[in-house]
Design an enzyme around this catalytic site. Structure first.
Site, PDB file in Angstrom:
ATOM      1  N   GLU A  40       0.833  -1.206   0.000  1.00  0.00           N
ATOM      2  CA  GLU A  40       0.000   0.000   0.000  1.00  0.00           C
ATOM      3  C   GLU A  40       0.871   1.261   0.000  1.00  0.00           C
ATOM      4  O   GLU A  40       0.586   2.215  -0.726  1.00  0.00           O
ATOM      5  CB  GLU A  40      -0.940   0.008   1.208  1.00  0.00           C
ATOM      6  N   ASN A  82       1.037   3.940  -3.040  1.00  0.00           N
ATOM      7  CA  ASN A  82       0.747   5.360  -2.822  1.00  0.00           C
ATOM      8  C   ASN A  82       1.830   6.247  -3.429  1.00  0.00           C
ATOM      9  O   ASN A  82       1.535   7.285  -4.011  1.00  0.00           O
ATOM     10  CB  ASN A  82       0.603   5.668  -1.329  1.00  0.00           C
ATOM     11  N   ARG A 137      -9.169   3.943  -7.564  1.00  0.00           N
ATOM     12  CA  ARG A 137      -8.625   3.843  -6.213  1.00  0.00           C
ATOM     13  C   ARG A 137      -9.731   3.968  -5.183  1.00  0.00           C
ATOM     14  O   ARG A 137     -10.634   4.796  -5.309  1.00  0.00           O
ATOM     15  CB  ARG A 137      -7.566   4.925  -5.967  1.00  0.00           C
TER      16      ARG A 137
END
Length: 142
Positions: free
Chosen positions: A48, A52, A106
């Site tokens: 994650e 990002n 997203r």
């Protein structure tokens, strides 16, 4: 902080490097003898954080992602750093379902997932640099 062991990794902000970073950090974390759930947790949190960087920090335009891991007793500290646009409102970014992507791809759950799988998540950001720190402890069986 003084760590008993540490490693550094720099990868290009490319989607194919997300799985590589996840595997390298998982292999390093394995020295603490985590159970499979703990190992999956840290690999997911790293995925994650790296995603990002790629999607939000660099907006898929490329750059470097620096990953540092330090082991201390029964915990790992991981920092994931990008040198992209930065986060203008960290508190807003930490809210579930918040995303800066308007394409609908997203879910805005990246930081929420990181917080669910780590003992501590810290985010520091300014234009040109974002550092996400993840800390995870492993309880030793006696």
């Amino acid at each position: 902080m003084n760590f008993s062991n540490e490693m550094k990794l720099t990868v290009k902000a490319l989607s194919q490097n997300e799985a590589f970073a996840r595997s390298v950090v998982g292999a390093f974390f394995a020295q603490l003898n985590p159970n499979l759930e703990q190992l999956d947790d840290i690999k997911t949190a790293v995925s994650e954080a790296v995603t990002n960087c790629i999607v939000h920090g660099y907006q898929k335009q490329g750059g470097d992602i620096d990953i540092f891991c330090g082991i201390d007793n029964n915990s790992i500290t991981i920092t994931v750093t990008d040198y992209g646009k930065g986060i203008s409102d960290i508190q807003q970014a930490l809210q579930p379902f918040y995303t800066t992507c308007s394409d609908g791809e997203r879910s805005g759950m990246g930081f929420t997932v990181m917080k669910a799988f780590c003992d501590k998540v810290d985010v520091q950001s300014e234009p040109g640099k974002t550092v996400v720190t993840l800390i995870k402890s492993v309880c030793k069986a006696e």
